[in-house]
Structures are given as C-alpha cells and as structure tokens.
Design a protein around this motif. Structure first.
Motif, PDB file in Angstrom:
ATOM      1  N   VAL A  74      -7.807  63.416 -10.427  1.00 30.33           N
ATOM      2  CA  VAL A  74      -8.454  64.631 -10.129  1.00 30.33           C
ATOM      3  C   VAL A  74      -9.248  65.525  -9.394  1.00 30.33           C
ATOM      4  O   VAL A  74      -8.810  66.358  -8.823  1.00 30.33           O
ATOM      5  N   ALA A  77      -6.901  65.827  -6.410  1.00 28.89           N
ATOM      6  CA  ALA A  77      -6.198  66.582  -6.574  1.00 28.89           C
ATOM      7  C   ALA A  77      -6.725  68.457  -6.361  1.00 28.89           C
ATOM      8  O   ALA A  77      -6.734  69.442  -5.350  1.00 28.89           O
ATOM      9  N   VAL A 105      -4.334  73.343 -11.266  1.00 29.71           N
ATOM     10  CA  VAL A 105      -4.753  71.931 -10.921  1.00 29.71           C
ATOM     11  C   VAL A 105      -5.593  71.489 -11.899  1.00 29.71           C
ATOM     12  O   VAL A 105      -5.324  70.649 -12.756  1.00 29.71           O
ATOM     13  N   PHE A 109      -3.372  69.529 -15.084  1.00 26.17           N
ATOM     14  CA  PHE A 109      -3.699  68.208 -14.880  1.00 26.17           C
ATOM     15  C   PHE A 109      -3.830  67.158 -15.872  1.00 26.17           C
ATOM     16  O   PHE A 109      -4.563  67.112 -16.534  1.00 26.17           O
ATOM     17  N   THR A 116       1.744  65.617 -17.241  1.00 25.47           N
ATOM     18  CA  THR A 116       1.518  66.497 -15.969  1.00 25.47           C
ATOM     19  C   THR A 116       2.947  67.794 -15.699  1.00 25.47           C
ATOM     20  O   THR A 116       2.498  68.306 -15.856  1.00 25.47           O
ATOM     21  N   CYS A 219      -0.194  68.823  -7.876  1.00 23.54           N
ATOM     22  CA  CYS A 219      -0.589  68.192  -9.144  1.00 23.54           C
ATOM     23  C   CYS A 219       0.953  66.905  -9.158  1.00 23.54           C
ATOM     24  O   CYS A 219       0.432  65.664  -9.567  1.00 23.54           O
ATOM     25  N   ILE A 223       0.386  62.583  -8.749  1.00 23.14           N
ATOM     26  CA  ILE A 223       0.138  61.736 -10.419  1.00 23.14           C
ATOM     27  C   ILE A 223       1.366  61.272 -10.282  1.00 23.14           C
ATOM     28  O   ILE A 223       1.054  60.057 -10.822  1.00 23.14           O
TER      29      ILE A 223
END
Length: 496
Positions: A74, A77, A105, A109, A116, A219, A223
């Motif tokens: 997180v 991002a 985001v 996220f 996601t 994202c 991820i």
C-alpha cells in the motif's frame, strides 16, 4: 537532641524537650509533589501501553507476514501515484485532478489479488458508465430548455439512482457488482448535478475517468507483481486446515469422553485447543464466501485455472459445518452432568473409538486429497472401514436392550448369561452413552456427504490420479483400546 527518620510521604521529625516529653512534627507533602507523582504515573502508564502495543504489533507481523507485506505494498502504491501530484508535467497532464488517483489507490487496494481486481474493475466500469450517461443527460437537458433542465436532471438522478440501488439488493448481482453500483450512483450524481453549474462538463468527466484508470491500473500492477496473495489459494488452504481441525476435534472429543489412558485431559492445553477446532469450522462461512467471490475475478495462477470451480469449495465448507454441528453436540456430552455407568461406557468404548478413528482418518485423507489436488486411491476403502465400524457400533447398541429388559434374552441362551447381563440397569444410566453413539453414527453419515463433495471437486477441477501404487491404508488405532480391558464386562453380551 533532635533526630529524624523517613516515613511514607515525607520526613517525620521528633523533638525531645528537657522535661523528657517529646512532640512529633510531620512535614506535609506539597501540591507540586503530588502533581508530579500523578503526572509521572500517567507517563509511565502510557509508555507501558505503547510498549505493549508495539510488542503485539511485532508479534502479529512475525506470525502473519502477509499483513506486513500488504502494508508495504500500500505504501509503495501511494508513493508511486503521488508522483502525479508532485511532478509538474504529470500534474498538468491529468488536468490538476491527480488527487483522484491517490484517493482511488486508498479506496481500492485490498490484501488479496481477487479483492483488488474486484474493486478496480467495478470502480472503472461504474465510473465510465456513469460518466457517459451523465454527459448524455447533460446534452439532453441543454436541449430541453433552461426552464425544464432542472426537472430533467432531477428526474434522471431519481430514476437511475433508484434502479442502481435496487440492483444492489439482488443477491446474484450484489456478489459481483455491489461496489460498482455504489460507484455508479456516486459518479452519476456528482457529474450530473455539478454539470448544471459547470460549463466544461466533458473535460471534468474525462479527467476524473483518466485519474481513476491510472490509480486502478497502478493498484493491479503492484498487487500482482509484488508478493501476490491470491484469494483462491487462501480459500484452498482454509478448507484444508478446517478439515484437519475437524478430524482432530472428532478424535479428541470421543477420546476425552472415554478418557482412554489419559491421552486427552483438561490439563493438556494443546489437546484442549484441538478439541475446539470445530468452532473455527463453524465460524468460517463468511470468510469462505468472500474468498470464493473474489477468487472468481483472479486470472489463472499456480495450480488454479481461471474457471476453477470455486463454488464447489462452498459446498465442501457447508458439508464440514454440518459435521461440526454434530461434533458440537458431541462435545456437550462430555460436559454433561449426567454420565453413563462405567461398565456401559466400557462396553461401547471399543466400537465408538473405532468409529471416531476411522471417521477422522477419512477426513484427513480428504484433506490430503484437496491439498495435493490428486485423487485418493484409498478413500473408498476408508469409507468402507468407517461403515463397518458403524455397523459394529449398531450391533453393540442392540445388545444394550438386554440390560433394560432381561426377559428379552432368548430361552436357549438364558443359561449362558452372566450376572451382568441379567441385572436390570436404569434407563437414565444408558441414555448418555447411547446419545453419544447415535451422534457418532450421524457424523459418519455426514462424512459420506463430505466425501461426495470432495469427489465432485476432483471431477470438476480435473485432479490428477494418484501415482503411488504402494500406498497402503493406515488406519489410526491410537485411540482404540485393547479389547482385553473390557473382556470381563462384555462376556455376557458376546454370548448373547
């Protein structure tokens, strides 16, 4: 002569005068000292709480590194998407609305790839659809005249918002597009209503859609590239763990009831924890449904294809909960105040422990089948052993009728029975153990349904055939007592 000594909250001074008498003077503690002691206590208490919080956070990170990895992703991002706000060329390229990318985001996220992707795709589709409809509505409203424009916009917002809200109440649509419907309502209302006062509505909608696409794309990239956590793999592992817990609870409950050789006692903390494993199975329904829903959005990964039968995992979970409910009833038999007579428990202990042992072996074999995604070559044999043990238990239950009514013993066998068989036993001393035996029989029936659900999963997911031909059936007899222990008690019933 003057001398002093320290006391609890100050210094005590004792004055001795010439006539031999003495007078005690105590120095009172000031308000400043009391305030300092209070502040010091508050600071030390706050520091201790902070230290304990940090210690628990550290332990959580060590025990579950996935949570720590999620936090790092997180932060990564957000740091990347913030470049659109800090760098002038990128900031000007998105029309000064880079903050929408940052907000996207933060909102979409999630910890797993499936969750996601679910939020990202729903947010993009909902935003694009609402933006296009809002721009079209703005064009129609402008053509309707200045006096009718507010009514056209208001009626459209009312109609589309009501329809979108109703769609969120439909179960099949809610599981797939609930978040998208909410974003549609938000974006359409925002763009349509603000377009009444804003001239460059198309540019505004274009900039909002662009920044949201940038945020969701970032994202998805982060991820899926940085230590991805898949919802499908999490669901798969959860089902396997729950099967193992179910088998441990079944073995532990029956063993504790008969208390065979002290292998399972209340003083054993680890054993008590295994006994409560069925509670995890009962409380995992929401997690299973959520993971299965998110897993459908994930691409092919590892051993799982894009169209992997995730819904079948929910059926397996439902079958396990059906068994767990009966194990919960089995656990209540252990804590019941009314217990059966010891010689009756010995009479049924062998058959009951055989049923629990064969049942738990079947569940563990199913767990191994799901874990390795290979069809088991011994599951049918284990189910047969379980059914045989159930039949033996039913035969032992039938023999208990002679304890209630000795006159039902056949005439040609009355002379061969011992005193234990001819003595009448009160009904209330038989009911507890009969209840436990009937629950075990019902659990065995429900385990067969669980076997069918796992076989269906193996068929739909095309599990590989087990190549190990030398694998032999290993029946777990550690909970089965020596038959000689109850030989004296069972002689009469064997003759009958």
């Amino acid at each position: 002569m003057i001398h002093g000594k320290e006391v609890f909250e100050g210094v005590e001074w004792r004055i001795r005068v010439a006539d031999g008498s003495s007078e005690v003077l105590v120095q009172e503690t000031g308000l400043a000292r009391k305030a300092w002691l209070r502040i010091k206590g508050l600071i030390s208490g706050l520091a201790f709480k902070v230290w304990m919080f940090l210690k628990r956070a550290w332990d959580m990170g060590v025990n579950d590194p996935k949570k720590l990895i999620h936090c790092i992703k997180v932060g990564l991002a957000l740091a990347i998407v913030s470049l659109f706000y800090f760098m002038r060329p990128l900031y000007d390229g998105v029309g000064g609305n880079a903050m929408w990318a940052v907000m996207t985001v933060v909102v979409v996220f999630e910890q797993t790839v499936g969750a996601t992707l679910y939020k990202c795709l729903n947010r993009v589709c909902g935003t694009c659809l609402a933006g296009f409809l809002a721009v079209g509505l703005h064009w129609v409203a402008n053509r309707s005249g200045e006096s009718f424009e507010p009514f056209v916009v208001g009626a459209s917002v009312f109609l589309l918002a009501s329809v979108a809200t109703f769609s969120r109440l439909i179960p099949s649509a809610k599981s797939l597009f609930d978040y998208g419907a909410m974003i549609f309502i938000l974006t359409f209302s925002f763009v349509a209503v603000s377009g009444y006062r804003v001239d460059k509505l198309f540019d505004k909608a274009h900039q909002r859609i662009s920044t949201i696409i940038i945020g969701t794309s970032l994202c998805i990239i982060v991820i899926m590239i940085v230590c991805p956590i898949w919802s499908g793999q999490e669901l798969h592992s959860l089902i396997v763990r729950n099967m193992d817990k179910l088998a441990d609870s079944l073995d532990g409950c029956v063993t504790q009831y008969f208390n065979h050789r002290g292998e399972c006692t209340n003083s054993n903390e680890e054993a008590d924890k295994k006994l409560q494993g069925y509670k995890c199975v009962l409380s995992s329904k929401a997690s299973e449904e959520s993971m299965a829903n998110f897993a459908r959005w994930e691409p092919s990964h590892g051993r799982f294809n894009f169209r992997h039968p995730w819904k079948q995992y929910l059926k397996i979970g439902a079958s396990m909960r059906s068994c767990a409910y009966r194990i919960e009833a089995l656990s209540s038999c252990i804590n019941s105040e009314k217990q059966a007579a010891e010689f009756i428990k010995k009479h049924l202990s062998i058959s009951c422990l055989k049923v629990s042992s064969s049942s738990s072996s079947t569940i563990r074999e199913l767990a191994e089948t799901v874990k390795t995604m290979k069809k088991s070559s011994t599951i049918d044999l284990l189910v047969g052993e379980m059914n045989t043990a159930v039949q033996e238990l039913q035969n032992d239950l039938k023999s208990l009728s002679y304890l209630l009514n000795p006159s039902t013993i056949p005439e040609n066998k009355k002379m061969k029975t011992s005193m234990e068989a001819t003595a009448t036993v009160p009904l209330m001393e038989i009911i507890p153990v009969v209840t436990l035996a009937s629950i075990l029989i019902e659990i065995a029936v429900r385990i067969e349904a669980l076997v069918g659900a796992v076989k269906e999963l193996a068929k739909l997911a095309d599990f590989a055939t087990h190549d190990d031909k030398s694998k032999q059936t290993k029946t777990k007899d550690k909970f089965v007592p020596d038959e000689k222990q109850s030989e004296g008690t069972m002689k009469a019933f064997q003759r009958v």
